[in-house]
Design a protein around this motif. Structure first.
Motif, mmCIF file in Angstrom:
data_model
loop_
_atom_site.group_PDB
_atom_site.id
_atom_site.type_symbol
_atom_site.label_atom_id
_atom_site.label_comp_id
_atom_site.label_asym_id
_atom_site.label_seq_id
_atom_site.Cartn_x
_atom_site.Cartn_y
_atom_site.Cartn_z
ATOM 1 N N GLU A 154 36.768 56.974 39.701
ATOM 2 C CA GLU A 154 35.795 56.345 40.583
ATOM 3 C C GLU A 154 34.615 55.791 39.782
ATOM 4 O O GLU A 154 34.148 54.672 40.037
ATOM 5 C CB GLU A 154 35.302 57.356 41.616
ATOM 6 N N LEU A 155 34.142 56.548 38.826
ATOM 7 C CA LEU A 155 33.036 56.080 37.983
ATOM 8 C C LEU A 155 33.436 54.816 37.218
ATOM 9 O O LEU A 155 32.672 53.851 37.147
ATOM 10 C CB LEU A 155 32.625 57.181 37.003
ATOM 11 N N PHE A 156 34.639 54.827 36.659
ATOM 12 C CA PHE A 156 35.092 53.656 35.912
ATOM 13 C C PHE A 156 35.220 52.447 36.831
ATOM 14 O O PHE A 156 34.787 51.341 36.496
ATOM 15 C CB PHE A 156 36.440 53.945 35.232
ATOM 16 N N GLY A 157 35.812 52.675 38.018
ATOM 17 C CA GLY A 157 36.006 51.572 38.950
ATOM 18 C C GLY A 157 34.704 50.967 39.432
ATOM 19 O O GLY A 157 34.608 49.752 39.638
ATOM 20 N N GLU A 158 33.687 51.784 39.614
ATOM 21 C CA GLU A 158 32.409 51.293 40.135
ATOM 22 C C GLU A 158 31.504 50.728 39.048
ATOM 23 O O GLU A 158 30.771 49.757 39.287
ATOM 24 C CB GLU A 158 31.682 52.431 40.859
ATOM 25 N N LEU A 159 31.543 51.307 37.848
ATOM 26 C CA LEU A 159 30.571 50.951 36.820
ATOM 27 C C LEU A 159 31.105 50.010 35.749
ATOM 28 O O LEU A 159 30.349 49.242 35.161
ATOM 29 C CB LEU A 159 30.041 52.230 36.147
ATOM 30 N N VAL A 160 32.409 50.070 35.467
ATOM 31 C CA VAL A 160 32.952 49.306 34.352
ATOM 32 C C VAL A 160 33.769 48.103 34.826
ATOM 33 O O VAL A 160 33.585 46.981 34.334
ATOM 34 C CB VAL A 160 33.814 50.210 33.438
ATOM 35 N N GLU A 161 34.667 48.317 35.779
ATOM 36 C CA GLU A 161 35.592 47.250 36.183
ATOM 37 C C GLU A 161 34.904 45.963 36.613
ATOM 38 O O GLU A 161 35.357 44.871 36.250
ATOM 39 C CB GLU A 161 36.524 47.745 37.295
ATOM 40 N N PRO A 162 33.812 46.018 37.397
ATOM 41 C CA PRO A 162 33.222 44.752 37.855
ATOM 42 C C PRO A 162 32.753 43.841 36.730
ATOM 43 O O PRO A 162 32.614 42.633 36.932
ATOM 44 C CB PRO A 162 32.036 45.220 38.718
ATOM 45 N N ASP A 163 32.525 44.391 35.539
ATOM 46 C CA ASP A 163 32.052 43.578 34.416
ATOM 47 C C ASP A 163 33.187 43.061 33.533
ATOM 48 O O ASP A 163 32.930 42.361 32.543
ATOM 49 C CB ASP A 163 31.077 44.396 33.552
ATOM 50 N N GLY A 207 57.490 49.283 33.787
ATOM 51 C CA GLY A 207 57.471 48.647 35.101
ATOM 52 C C GLY A 207 56.105 48.083 35.434
ATOM 53 O O GLY A 207 55.081 48.551 34.913
ATOM 54 N N VAL A 208 56.095 47.084 36.307
ATOM 55 C CA VAL A 208 54.848 46.383 36.674
ATOM 56 C C VAL A 208 54.849 46.078 38.154
ATOM 57 O O VAL A 208 55.891 45.741 38.739
ATOM 58 C CB VAL A 208 54.706 45.071 35.868
ATOM 59 N N GLY A 209 53.680 46.191 38.760
ATOM 60 C CA GLY A 209 53.435 45.673 40.097
ATOM 61 C C GLY A 209 52.309 44.654 40.038
ATOM 62 O O GLY A 209 51.225 44.953 39.504
ATOM 63 N N LEU A 210 52.544 43.445 40.550
ATOM 64 C CA LEU A 210 51.574 42.350 40.479
ATOM 65 C C LEU A 210 51.411 41.741 41.860
ATOM 66 O O LEU A 210 52.383 41.268 42.461
ATOM 67 C CB LEU A 210 52.057 41.286 39.482
ATOM 68 N N GLY A 211 50.185 41.746 42.373
ATOM 69 C CA GLY A 211 49.918 41.191 43.696
ATOM 70 C C GLY A 211 49.869 39.670 43.673
ATOM 71 O O GLY A 211 49.030 39.090 42.970
ATOM 72 N N ILE A 212 50.744 39.029 44.435
ATOM 73 C CA ILE A 212 50.796 37.559 44.438
ATOM 74 C C ILE A 212 49.583 36.964 45.152
ATOM 75 O O ILE A 212 49.011 35.971 44.724
ATOM 76 C CB ILE A 212 52.099 37.070 45.098
ATOM 77 N N ASP A 213 49.169 37.594 46.246
ATOM 78 C CA ASP A 213 48.015 37.088 46.986
ATOM 79 C C ASP A 213 46.757 37.139 46.121
ATOM 80 O O ASP A 213 45.946 36.214 46.126
ATOM 81 C CB ASP A 213 47.813 37.911 48.261
ATOM 82 N N ARG A 214 46.602 38.227 45.364
ATOM 83 C CA ARG A 214 45.424 38.343 44.494
ATOM 84 C C ARG A 214 45.499 37.388 43.314
ATOM 85 O O ARG A 214 44.467 36.951 42.801
ATOM 86 C CB ARG A 214 45.288 39.790 44.011
ATOM 87 N N GLY A 230 36.887 40.917 37.258
ATOM 88 C CA GLY A 230 36.322 42.109 37.872
ATOM 89 C C GLY A 230 37.163 42.735 38.957
ATOM 90 O O GLY A 230 36.715 43.647 39.645
ATOM 91 N N VAL A 231 38.408 42.261 39.134
ATOM 92 C CA VAL A 231 39.280 42.736 40.206
ATOM 93 C C VAL A 231 40.640 43.106 39.622
ATOM 94 O O VAL A 231 41.164 42.398 38.753
ATOM 95 C CB VAL A 231 39.463 41.648 41.293
ATOM 96 N N GLU A 232 41.207 44.199 40.115
ATOM 97 C CA GLU A 232 42.553 44.576 39.689
ATOM 98 C C GLU A 232 43.559 43.561 40.217
ATOM 99 O O GLU A 232 43.592 43.252 41.399
ATOM 100 C CB GLU A 232 42.908 45.967 40.221
ATOM 101 N N ARG A 233 44.406 43.056 39.316
ATOM 102 C CA ARG A 233 45.430 42.090 39.701
ATOM 103 C C ARG A 233 46.828 42.679 39.633
ATOM 104 O O ARG A 233 47.744 42.157 40.274
ATOM 105 C CB ARG A 233 45.357 40.860 38.785
ATOM 106 N N GLY A 234 47.022 43.715 38.836
ATOM 107 C CA GLY A 234 48.340 44.318 38.706
ATOM 108 C C GLY A 234 48.241 45.632 37.969
ATOM 109 O O GLY A 234 47.187 45.990 37.423
#
Length: 501
Positions: free
Chosen positions: A371-380, A471-478, A417-421
């Motif tokens: 949660e800390l990583f997702g809120e503080l690091v990922e957006p940058d 293995g990989v999961g990749l969101g097409i909409d994103r 800043g957003v998870e794509r896969g």
């Protein structure tokens, strides 16, 4: 009939159009014929006669069709613009048609003025000419109504509201080029993905949407009931577990592009129903599938001309370095203090409180690190970054890290800043997998609606023997949202919306 955003006069226009339909039927005319004798598309007319000089006329006769998007009726001469739908190569095509008293006669011209409204589909037969103003046109000798529209279309010069655009996408497509382009570009992206995987030797399969046991992700499923067997079932929350069964059976490079369903949030970044690409590569690991993921995305970007993407955060360069960032070092750099898998929960809570990160007091240290990583690091993380070396709680289906038992071999791809896969070195040890799914089932028994259930059939498949794989999961909409800087409701042609009223 209530008013809507097509205009305050919609009820009156709709009443008038119904009256016209009834009158046509009474006169023995067909407002919805089975077919009309079209000879050319509007695009074909433009391609074949587009070089006519201003005022030049031909004796070449064509029969064209289209939706009326502009009409101007004068005494002895009527003008209309016909529009036909998008193709793989173009968003829209339009062509002017002209109806003159001298060419079609008084009765036919009067019928045009009385019967045709904006939004109707019509057939026009006549000579190809260039008008005095240089507009390529069909000078009609005959015309026929092909389909009477009972509701008026929106005007070409007035924007529909965001809400109306997604609720009435059929109307949006008729007037907004960006909407039509998204349809074409999404098709180009999915076609590119299939072509990339095909060239790499992957086989596309289809797996069940209805499942007895939900698994493959940490998500809340949609529940349903199968009357034939009188048993409860769920809509799939991932494609993973059946694709892995295929790998066990010898389909060693396998993928699926399919809809998955998660009974969770619905906003500009989340959709209860979305399209996922999942692929599995025997004898691969998280690094090999990461490289293939990069190729898939770059190839898709090439298909729509998007290697450099402008965003509010700056230019995203898909040609640049795709970095790798470990979770614990990345979080440590952000906090200015070393965080390791041994950092205790009270210390992590202190950092969460100091940085305004909300958390559930029931969480353990691993969950709070994520949660800390997702809120503080990922957006940058604006440029493509494979965030890796997660704590084991992050992915119950990922292999333990080959160098550190406190981590797993899994990554999330963050762009803009957003998870794509997400990708793993897949867990193939059936004993460890059983233990992880057992722990998940205990969480489910405690009331966690997102926890995976114990899937005995999947475990039996692993016990049969699975090769090492990535293995990989990749969101097409994103992925489309990344390319075009829009929310998910714009990348999905017909998004699920809360009912009006």
């Amino acid at each position: 009939m209530s008013e809507d955003e097509f205009g305050s006069d919609v009820p009156e226009q709709t009443r008038v159009r119904h009256e016209k339909r009834a009158r046509l039927l009474e006169q023995g005319k067909q407002p919805y014929p089975v077919s009309v004798p079209r000879t050319h598309s509007l695009r074909q007319v433009r391609d074949q006669w587009g070089q006519l000089e201003t005022g030049e006329e031909t004796q070449d006769r064509v029969g064209v069709t289209g939706r009326v998007v502009f009409v101007r009726n004068t005494g002895k001469l009527c003008f209309a613009t016909l529009q036909e739908g998008l193709t793989q190569d173009s968003s829209v095509s339009r062509l002017q048609v002209m109806l003159s008293l001298a060419e079609v006669g008084e009765e036919s011209l009067a019928a045009w003025k009385a019967d045709v409204d904006l939004g109707d589909f019509v057939f026009v037969e006549g000579r190809v000419i260039s008008s005095r103003r240089g507009e390529l046109s069909v000078m009609a000798s005959d015309w026929q109504l092909a389909s009477k529209a009972l509701r008026p279309m929106p005007t070409l010069h007035k924007e529909l509201s965001d809400e109306t655009r997604v609720r009435q996408r059929y109307a949006d497509l008729t007037v907004r080029e960006a909407a039509r382009d998204m349809v074409r570009n999404r098709a180009a992206v999915t076609r590119s993905i299939r072509e990339t995987l095909h060239t790499q030797g992957f086989v596309e399969i289809e797996t069940p949407v209805l499942q007895l046991v939900h698994g493959g992700a940490h998500a809340r499923p949609f529940n349903t009931h199968l009357n034939a067997f009188d048993i409860g079932m769920t809509l799939r929350i991932a494609l993973e577990l059946f694709l892995k069964r295929a790998v066990v059976g010898g389909v060693e490079q396998v993928y699926e592009l399919g809809k998955i369903f998660r009974n969770e949030g619905s906003d500009h970044t989340h959709s209860p129903e979305f399209t996922m690409l999942e692929f599995y590569q025997a004898w691969g690991d998280q690094r090999t599938v990461a490289e293939l993921t990069r190729k898939i995305i770059v190839d898709a970007a090439d298909a729509v001309g998007m290697r450099q993407i402008e965003s509010p955060m700056g230019t995203i360069d898909l040609d640049g370095e795709w970095a790798w960032l470990s979770v614990y070092p990345g979080l440590s750099a952000k906090l200015g203090e070393e965080i390791t898998p041994q950092t205790d929960l009270p210390t992590l809570i202190k950092y969460a409180d100091a940085n305004g990160v909300e958390y559930d007091p029931a969480w353990g240290a691993q969950k709070l690190v994520m949660e800390l990583f997702g809120e503080l690091v990922e957006p940058d993380l604006i440029q493509p970054t494979f965030v890796c070396d997660y704590p084991p709680i992050a992915q119950p289906l990922a292999r333990p890290h080959r160098d550190d038992p406190n981590l797993i071999e899994a990554w999330d791809l963050i762009i803009g800043g957003v998870e794509r896969g997400t990708g793993f070195s897949e867990l193939i040890d059936p004993v460890i997998q059983r233990d992880r799914l057992h722990q998940q089932s205990l969480e489910a028994a405690k009331g966690d609606p997102e926890a995976m259930q114990l899937d005995e059939d999947f475990l039996a498949a692993l016990e049969f023997g699975a090769p090492p794989m990535g293995g990989v999961g990749l969101g097409i909409d994103r992925l489309l949202a990344l390319f075009y800087g829009v929310g998910l409701r714009e990348t999905v042609l017909f998004p699920l919306l809360k009912p009006e009223g």
